[in-house]
Scaffold this motif. Structure first.
Motif, PDB file in Angstrom:
ATOM      1  N   ALA A 283       0.851  -1.192   0.000  1.00 31.76           N
ATOM      2  CA  ALA A 283       0.000   0.000   0.000  1.00 31.76           C
ATOM      3  C   ALA A 283       0.886   1.242   0.000  1.00 31.76           C
ATOM      4  N   LEU A 284       0.625   2.146  -0.942  1.00 27.46           N
ATOM      5  CA  LEU A 284       1.412   3.370  -1.087  1.00 27.46           C
ATOM      6  C   LEU A 284       0.441   4.519  -1.300  1.00 27.46           C
ATOM      7  N   ASP A 285       0.485   5.506  -0.413  1.00 27.63           N
ATOM      8  CA  ASP A 285      -0.481   6.602  -0.457  1.00 27.63           C
ATOM      9  C   ASP A 285       0.245   7.933  -0.265  1.00 27.63           C
ATOM     10  N   PHE A 286       0.257   8.756  -1.344  1.00 20.48           N
ATOM     11  CA  PHE A 286       0.796  10.111  -1.292  1.00 20.48           C
ATOM     12  C   PHE A 286      -0.273  11.139  -1.670  1.00 20.48           C
ATOM     13  N   GLN A 287      -1.543  10.769  -1.613  1.00 17.44           N
ATOM     14  CA  GLN A 287      -2.603  11.656  -2.080  1.00 17.44           C
ATOM     15  C   GLN A 287      -2.722  12.911  -1.223  1.00 17.44           C
ATOM     16  N   ASP A 288      -3.360  13.934  -1.798  1.00 15.70           N
ATOM     17  CA  ASP A 288      -3.644  15.192  -1.093  1.00 15.70           C
ATOM     18  C   ASP A 288      -2.390  15.850  -0.549  1.00 15.70           C
ATOM     19  N   ASN A 289      -1.392  16.027  -1.428  1.00 17.71           N
ATOM     20  CA  ASN A 289      -0.190  16.773  -1.099  1.00 17.71           C
ATOM     21  C   ASN A 289       0.061  17.801  -2.207  1.00 17.71           C
ATOM     22  N   LEU A 290       1.280  18.312  -2.288  1.00 16.70           N
ATOM     23  CA  LEU A 290       1.643  19.297  -3.312  1.00 16.70           C
ATOM     24  C   LEU A 290       2.814  18.778  -4.146  1.00 16.70           C
ATOM     25  N   LEU A 291       2.816  17.489  -4.403  1.00 11.22           N
ATOM     26  CA  LEU A 291       3.926  16.859  -5.101  1.00 11.22           C
ATOM     27  C   LEU A 291       3.897  17.204  -6.583  1.00 11.22           C
ATOM     28  N   THR A 292       5.061  17.310  -7.177  1.00 15.55           N
ATOM     29  CA  THR A 292       5.194  17.681  -8.582  1.00 15.55           C
ATOM     30  C   THR A 292       6.133  16.701  -9.279  1.00 15.55           C
ATOM     31  N   GLY A 293       6.261  16.931 -10.597  1.00 15.88           N
ATOM     32  CA  GLY A 293       7.217  16.145 -11.367  1.00 15.88           C
ATOM     33  C   GLY A 293       6.656  14.809 -11.820  1.00 15.88           C
ATOM     34  N   PRO A 294       7.457  14.061 -12.575  1.00 14.56           N
ATOM     35  CA  PRO A 294       7.001  12.772 -13.101  1.00 14.56           C
ATOM     36  C   PRO A 294       7.098  11.673 -12.047  1.00 14.56           C
ATOM     37  N   LEU A 295       6.523  10.545 -12.377  1.00 19.43           N
ATOM     38  CA  LEU A 295       6.610   9.389 -11.488  1.00 19.43           C
ATOM     39  C   LEU A 295       8.011   8.790 -11.564  1.00 19.43           C
ATOM     40  N   PRO A 296       8.577   8.372 -10.420  1.00 24.29           N
ATOM     41  CA  PRO A 296       9.909   7.750 -10.467  1.00 24.29           C
ATOM     42  C   PRO A 296       9.879   6.417 -11.217  1.00 24.29           C
ATOM     43  N   TRP A 297      10.940   6.187 -11.919  1.00 23.14           N
ATOM     44  CA  TRP A 297      11.048   4.992 -12.752  1.00 23.14           C
ATOM     45  C   TRP A 297      10.992   3.713 -11.901  1.00 23.14           C
ATOM     46  N   SER A 298      11.427   3.822 -10.663  1.00 22.51           N
ATOM     47  CA  SER A 298      11.523   2.620  -9.826  1.00 22.51           C
ATOM     48  C   SER A 298      10.160   2.045  -9.456  1.00 22.51           C
ATOM     49  N   LEU A 299       9.083   2.828  -9.604  1.00 18.38           N
ATOM     50  CA  LEU A 299       7.765   2.325  -9.236  1.00 18.38           C
ATOM     51  C   LEU A 299       7.387   1.057  -9.997  1.00 18.38           C
ATOM     52  N   ARG A 300       7.942   0.887 -11.186  1.00 15.79           N
ATOM     53  CA  ARG A 300       7.590  -0.264 -11.999  1.00 15.79           C
ATOM     54  C   ARG A 300       7.971  -1.587 -11.325  1.00 15.79           C
ATOM     55  N   ASN A 301       8.840  -1.523 -10.288  1.00 14.40           N
ATOM     56  CA  ASN A 301       9.310  -2.740  -9.632  1.00 14.40           C
ATOM     57  C   ASN A 301       8.381  -3.219  -8.520  1.00 14.40           C
ATOM     58  N   LEU A 302       7.326  -2.476  -8.218  1.00 14.04           N
ATOM     59  CA  LEU A 302       6.456  -2.828  -7.102  1.00 14.04           C
ATOM     60  C   LEU A 302       5.409  -3.847  -7.556  1.00 14.04           C
ATOM     61  N   TYR A 303       5.852  -5.068  -7.738  1.00  6.95           N
ATOM     62  CA  TYR A 303       4.963  -6.106  -8.254  1.00  6.95           C
ATOM     63  C   TYR A 303       3.914  -6.537  -7.235  1.00  6.95           C
ATOM     64  N   SER A 304       4.175  -6.298  -5.941  1.00 10.40           N
ATOM     65  CA  SER A 304       3.244  -6.743  -4.900  1.00 10.40           C
ATOM     66  C   SER A 304       2.256  -5.661  -4.487  1.00 10.40           C
ATOM     67  N   LEU A 305       2.331  -4.489  -5.121  1.00  9.43           N
ATOM     68  CA  LEU A 305       1.500  -3.366  -4.699  1.00  9.43           C
ATOM     69  C   LEU A 305       0.017  -3.667  -4.947  1.00  9.43           C
ATOM     70  N   VAL A 306      -0.783  -3.479  -3.897  1.00  4.20           N
ATOM     71  CA  VAL A 306      -2.226  -3.708  -3.980  1.00  4.20           C
ATOM     72  C   VAL A 306      -2.986  -2.393  -4.104  1.00  4.20           C
ATOM     73  N   SER A 307      -2.512  -1.347  -3.425  1.00  2.00           N
ATOM     74  CA  SER A 307      -3.205  -0.055  -3.422  1.00  2.00           C
ATOM     75  C   SER A 307      -2.202   1.056  -3.707  1.00  2.00           C
TER      76      SER A 307
END
Length: 1013
Positions: A283-307
């Protein structure tokens, strides 16, 4: 009382002896070194002292006796089988209140102390000395307040520490985690803690779970540099705080991290580049912030991510093609960002996906057909993008529950759907696209559809009679299409429709009389069509109607005068039609402005200029231009030249005037007779009242006396005149059944509440009145206001009840002063459960059952411990009939609480009416809002508002923010229970006994804690 006093004296003596023995003999040894067995059990003493500070309304701790030599047989206490010492005290969910006081320090071998889900209040001061060997401490879900307890500092043995969902405030002590080498779990969630997170947290090297969510922690997240060193950390929840600044890199060092929740803060910068190097993240939650920029390339490795939730940021870049690598995803929310590009075909790999929200981005391209391979998908939201192409029909073969493609650039027809969709879909929004063609006839098969919005498209279709098949539809919006034909008469056959908007089409014909069947309708908007004929009188049957818009049509005739009876009507616009005649006299109509009625043939209103045309079949005309309403003089002379008899009355006019004169004379004669009759009746009433007063003073029981059910209450009371009682009264409220006064009773000055009943249709014989009141007086329950007695004469009836010192629930929810603390979730749940138990007692302990009939917060009173007590129960029994006056007052004084079946003429009052009112009460407790709220241009119906939020998956948005924290696993089922209780079909609502058991299971799902109502 004497026995209990002696018991406490004996306990105090025991404690004194024990302390003296410990101090003088050095813990049980005499001076010569010979062992002397300790006669008093410290565990018993400590627990009895601890119990003495508690309130135990349900007597769960009844087995705790100071006369016992060991507490090991007591409920909720566990001992070591070898030493016989207390090792665990678990009092979760017992409804205990009071303070966490002294006594626990005597339990030298205590390992587990759990007091969660109770009503403990006050601060936990430094005087609380907990055993040094304590390993698990759980004080969650109480009403504890004040600064963080310093007694918890340097408790090196603690492994599990949960203080969540209280009202602790202020900063955390710097040295809090100085000796935390044993800590495995820490939860301070749902408090009002503030300031920075102590950097000493880095010393908790064995920490597995850290939850500091829903507080007011602030500062930059540099502390995370220390947290990233906690290599055993599995769960980190810092969501809903006030953290700001960029997220530092280094999260990948927490190699075993499974849950990372940082949403609801003020974090800036980019996502950590190494976040995808935590392979176990689910589970990874960064919602409701002021984040900018593109998604990090490393996210593609989270094969077990459910949410994965990144909603409500300012992230950029193309929607990632590698999203298909996350094959375990069930929840994906990228809404309200700045993503561009198209949805990749790789989404077909998300076989477990259930929720997909990409709304409010800059996405383009088509909706990929491969999305139909996500066979478990139930919610798909793509609104507010620039998506083109058609709606894939294959998507409508899935078991979708919600589809929102609104405000895109979609073209083509609306897919017909499949049998699987017919059973599952409850929300369909395709508005603001470029769709064309017919509305599929198969839509009538969507049996669970509640929200249907196809507005602002180019649909060219006849208004289909299949629309009447929607059994659960609450919102139907077809505005601004090219629909033609007439409005089908069965459009409201289901009876659940609340909003009907057909504006901006090419509809013709009359408004069907069957529109009066839309008993739940709040908004009716049919403007900008070609509708003709009169406005049907049946609209006046829509008692819930708030907004009526009929402008720019060809409607004719007069506005039905009965529309003035719609007292809830807030906005009306009938401009630019062919209407004539007078406006209705009541309701909103006298205050309408010019823009709401202009552009008609001849509506009679002082704010309009021009002719006033009455729709009488044979108008009596003496001089049609006598008041300056007619044409210019030249036009008038042409009429005079063509007819010379305009100054003489016609035969029909003479006959009509004569008839009117005779009628007027008859009215005058009858009025005089009525005045005379009223004077005689007033004289008789005065004489009766005088007789009753004199009889009362003489002490006649039949003509008036204060009857008390319990002579022990005020044995010296023997009033023969109620005026002496009411002279000392102060009015505290007024309801449907009468006015309530606060009165001191007797020489001791005991406060009671006295309700002076309205005499309309009240039982007129004392024997009958006495019988019914004594039935109500026998309804004794901790959650019912006790009925003390009554006063009766044919002209005056008083009901005397106990007085609740803490006011009403209404005042706590809606009239709270800023200086008063809000009700905590624990208190609100206690009120829900208490009210449910009280109603269940009324419904199931009496035959026939006692129906309250008027459940609302103003009738829920609170004692000094915020225990709820239901007032005004069963007063309908004191009426010979529920007349229309009482019913109208009922509807006016409790909008939103009234069960829908009570609006019918049959007035079917049964237990399910109370269940409906209780469901509304739950909504009000959870949200802190009133059941009906009026805005400038809209009306919020609380039950429907919650229902829509629940269907959209964001029902927690409606929870009262003043609570600061609440348990989602309780709030969600409670809201679902309320929705069942407010079902439009009475037979679908549960009984109050079932409600009690459901609430008990929600709070504490343990069999031995299920107490009867």
């Amino acid at each position: 009382m004497v026995i209990r006093t002696m018991g406490f004296l004996r306990l105090a003596l025991h404690m004194l002896l024990s302390l003296m023995a410990s101090a003088y003999f050095g813990g049980g040894h005499v001076a010569n070194g010979a062992d002397v067995p300790v006669q008093l059990n410290d565990d018993v003493l400590g627990l009895i002292v601890f119990k003495s500070d508690l309130s135990d309304p349900s007597s769960y701790l009844g087995s705790w006796s100071e006369d016992d030599t060991s507490p090991c047989s007591w409920r909720y206490v566990q001992c070591d089988p070898v030493t016989g010492q207390v090792t665990e005290v678990s009092l979760d969910g017992l409804g205990l209140s009071g303070k966490v006081g002294r006594g626990l320090e005597k339990l030298d071998h205590l390992k587990v102390l759990s007091l969660s889900c109770n009503n403990f209040t006050g601060s936990v001061g430094p005087q609380l000395a907990l055993p040094s060997g304590l390993q698990r401490l759980n004080l969650s879900r109480n009403g504890l307040s004040g600064r963080f307890p310093t007694s918890l500092l340097n408790m090196s043995s603690i492994r599990f520490l949960d203080l969540s969902e209280n009202s602790f405030s202020g900063p955390l002590p710097d040295g809090l985690f100085g000796g935390c080498s044993s800590l495995h779990l820490v939860s301070f969630a749902g408090n009002m803690l503030e300031g920075p997170i102590p950097s000493s947290l880095a010393q908790c090297i064995f920490l597995n779970s850290l939850n500091l969510s829903s507080n007011r922690f602030s500062g930059d997240p540099n502390f995370a540099m220390a947290i990233w060193t906690l290599q055993r950390l599995r769960v980190l929840d810092l969501s809903n705080n006030m953290l700001s600044g960029p997220i530092p890199a280094g999260v990948s060092a927490v190699h075993n991290l499974k849950v990372l929740l940082l949403g609801g803060n003020r974090l800036t910068g980019q996502l950590p580049g190494d976040v995808g190097l935590c392979p176990h993240l689910t589970a990874l939650d960064f919602q409701d912030n002021l984040l900018t920029g593109p998604l990090p390339w490393s996210l593609r490795n989270l094969y077990s991510l459910v949410s994965l939730s990144l909603a409500n940021n300012m992230l950029t870049g193309d929607f990632p093609n590698w999203i298909g690598n996350m094959t375990s995803l069930q929840y994906l929310d990228f809404s309200s960002n700045k993503f561009a590009g198209s949805i990749p075909t790789s989404v077909r790999n998300l076989q477990s996906l259930r929720y997909l929200s990409l709304s409010d981005n800059g996405l383009s391209g088509n909706i990929p057909l491969s999305l139909a391979y996500c066979s478990k998908l139930t919610v798909i939201r793509l609104r507010d993008n620039s998506i083109t192409g058609s709606v894939p029909g294959e998507l409508f073969d899935l078991g979708l529950q919600e589809v929102d493609f609104s405000n895109n650039k979609l073209v083509g027809p609306v897919p017909p759907g499949s049998s699987r969709l017919f059973q599952s879909l409850h929300t369909l929004d395709l508005s603001r696209n470029n769709l064309s063609g017919d509305i599929p006839a198969e839509m009538g098969l969507l049996s669970n559809l509640r929200y249907l919005n196809l507005s602002w498209n180019g649909l060219s279709s006849r208004m289909s009679p299949e629309l009447g098949y929607f059994q659960n539809l609450t919102v139907l919006d077809f505005r601004n299409n090219d629909l033609y034909g007439s409005i089908p008469g069965d459009i409201c056959d289901a009876g659940s429709l609340a909003i009907l908007q057909l504006d901006g089409n090419a509809l013709i014909g009359p408004i069907p009389d069957e529109i009066g069947n839309c008993s739940s309708l709040h908004l009716l908007s049919l403007s900008h069509n070609n509708l003709s004929g009169p406005i049907p009188q049946s609209i006046s049957m829509l008692s819930n109607l708030k907004i009526l818009k009929l402008e720019f049509n060809e409607l004719s005739g007069e506005l039905p005068q009965e529309l003035g009876k719609l007292e809830d009507l807030l906005a009306v616009n009938v401009s630019y039609n062919r209407l004539t005649g007078r406006l209705p006299a009541g309701g909103i109509f006298p205050s309408l402005d010019q823009s709401a009625i202009q552009g008609n043939l001849g509506i009679c209103s002082p704010i309009l200029k021009g002719p006033c045309v009455m729709n009488a079949p044979k108008p009596l005309v003496l001089d049609p231009y006598a008041y300056g309403n007619g044409p210019r003089d030249g036009h008038r002379h042409r009429h005079e030249g063509s007819s010379h008899n305009h100054m003489f009355l016609s035969v029909s006019a003479i006959v009509a005037i004569s008839a009117a004169f005779l009628i007027a004379c008859g009215v005058i004669v009858i009025s005089l007779l009525n005045v005379s009759a009223r004077r005689r009746l007033a004289f008789i009433d005065t004489a009766l009242e005088s007789m009753c007063s004199s009889s009362s003073r003489s002490g006649s029981l039949a003509m008036g006396k204060l009857i008390l059910f319990d002579s022990k209450v005020c044995p010296e009371i023997s009033l023969s005149n109620p005026q002496s009682l009411l002279n000392k009264a102060s009015e505290i409220g007024e309801g449907v059944f009468g006015t309530v006064f606060k009165v001191p009773l007797g020489t001791q000055g005991r406060m009671v509440a006295v309700k002076r009943l309205v005499t309309s249709n009240t039982i007129q014989y004392q024997e009958d009145f006495d019988r019914e009141v004594r039935v109500l007086g026998g309804a004794r329950h901790p959650n019912l206001i006790e009925l003390v007695g009554y006063w009766w004469t044919p002209q005056l009836q008083l009901i005397v009840t106990e007085y609740a010192s803490n006011g009403s629930l209404h005042s706590k929810l809606h009239q709270r002063l800023p200086s008063s603390p809000p009700l905590s979730w624990a208190t609100r749940f206690k009120i829900m459960l208490g009210v449910a138990k009280g109603l269940a007692h009324l419904h199931h302990s009496f035959h026939p059952p006692i129906i309250h009939y008027n459940i609302k917060p103003s009738n829920i009173l609170l004692d000094e411990s915020n225990n709820p007590k239901i007032s005004d129960f069963g007063l309908a029994r004191l009426l010979t009939k529920l007349d229309r006056h009482v019913m109208n007052n009922r509807f006016q004084s409790a909008p939103g609480y009234v069960a829908p079946e009570l609006t019918c003429q049959s007035l079917r009052v049964n237990e399910k009416c109370d269940v409906y009112g209780f469901g509304i009460l739950i909504f009000e407790l959870v949200t802190g809002r009133r059941p009906v709220e009026y805005g400038e241009d809209n009306v919020m119906i609380l039950s429907e508002h919650v229902r829509v939020l629940l269907e959209h998956g964001n029902v927690l948005d409606c929870v009262d923010l003043s609570m600061a924290e609440y348990p989602e696993d309780e709030v969600l089922p409670v809201l679902k229970l309320a929705l069942v209780c407010t079902s439009q079909v009475p037979s679908s609502r549960p009984s109050m006994a079932e409600v009690v058991h459901i609430l008990q299971m929600i709070k504490t799902p343990v069999p031995h804690r299920m107490e009867p109502y």
